[in-house]
Design an enzyme around this catalytic site. Structure first.
Site, PDB file in Angstrom:
ATOM      1  N   CYS A  66       0.830  -1.125  -0.172  1.00 41.84           N
ATOM      2  CA  CYS A  66      -0.094  -0.021  -0.004  1.00 41.84           C
ATOM      3  C   CYS A  66       0.826   1.365   0.077  1.00 41.84           C
ATOM      4  CB  CYS A  66      -1.062   0.037   1.231  1.00 41.84           C
ATOM      5  SG  CYS A  66      -0.429  -0.092   2.939  1.00 41.84           S
ATOM      6  N   HIS A  99      13.729 -16.141  11.775  1.00 45.34           N
ATOM      7  CA  HIS A  99      13.370 -16.248  13.226  1.00 45.34           C
ATOM      8  C   HIS A  99      12.099 -16.166  13.659  1.00 45.34           C
ATOM      9  CE1 HIS A  99      17.533 -14.242  14.505  1.00 45.34           C
ATOM     10  NE2 HIS A  99      17.858 -15.128  13.472  1.00 45.34           N
TER      11      HIS A  99
HETATM   12  C1  RB5 Z   1      -3.820   5.162   0.265  1.00 44.48           C
HETATM   13  O1  RB5 Z   1      -3.776   6.454  -0.471  1.00 44.48           O
HETATM   14  C2  RB5 Z   1      -3.012   5.099   1.248  1.00 44.48           C
HETATM   15  O2  RB5 Z   1      -3.547   5.780   2.427  1.00 44.48           O
HETATM   16  C3  RB5 Z   1      -2.823   3.586   1.604  1.00 44.48           C
HETATM   17  O3  RB5 Z   1      -2.345   2.716   0.527  1.00 44.48           O
HETATM   18  C4  RB5 Z   1      -1.841   3.107   2.841  1.00 44.48           C
HETATM   19  O4  RB5 Z   1      -0.724   4.040   2.867  1.00 44.48           O
HETATM   20  C5  RB5 Z   1      -2.571   2.781   4.017  1.00 44.48           C
HETATM   21  O5  RB5 Z   1      -1.854   2.403   5.009  1.00 44.48           O
END
Ligand code: RB5
Length: 151
Positions: A66, A99
């Site tokens: 993300c 680990h």
């Molecule tokens: C998306 O814009 C962002 O908030 C998401 O990808 C992430 O970083 C959340 O943890």
């Protein structure tokens, strides 16, 4: 070894790059999305697909991306049997498997460069759990906590 991978919009380009790297390294890789770029999509919808894939034994290691890696890891660690962590260095990526038997690597596409992400992923995929007594003992303690907290 079979690998699952997923991302929200935050890691769309990184996932596409990693898909090529992982499959050209001889691993079978299941792409759990996002399959199209949608700036309004939500990381839990994709993180859960990798977590479920690990849980049911469809894949043995997973990668979730993300923007920061935080949402990916928060989501993945809600799933029993999933041991996920953000690793933005190669040492943790390897040691986390050796680990701690980490089975899901979380990456923040807005935090590290693609070249470093590739190195981290390689270390994660190459590493194996070291079944030394102390690591097994610690893992069993983690599993006991998981049982008491997640049912
Ligand atoms: C998306 O814009 C962002 O908030 C998401 O990808 C992430 O970083 C959340 O943890």
């Amino acid at each position: 070894m079979k690998i699952s991978i997923a991302t929200d919009h935050g890691g769309f380009d990184l996932k596409n790059h990693l898909l090529k790297v992982i499959s050209s390294s001889g691993y079978e890789v299941l792409d759990k999305g996002a399959h199209t770029f949608d700036p309004n999509d939500d990381y839990p919808d994709f993180a859960k697909l990798v977590a479920k894939s690990i849980q049911k034994g469809e894949t043995t290691k997973g990668i979730i991306i993300c923007g920061s890696g935080v949402g990916a890891s928060i989501t993945a660690t809600k799933f029993k049997g999933v041991r996920a962590a953000i690793c933005h260095d190669t040492y943790s990526a390897a040691q986390g498997v050796e680990h701690d038997d980490m089975n899901v690597l979380c990456l923040g596409a807005r935090v590290i460069k693609i070249s470093l992400a590739v190195k981290i992923v390689r270390k994660f995929l190459e590493a194996q759990f070291d079944s030394d007594t102390r690591f097994v003992r610690r893992l069993n303690k983690v599993i006991e906590i998981e049982k008491s907290q997640l049912g």
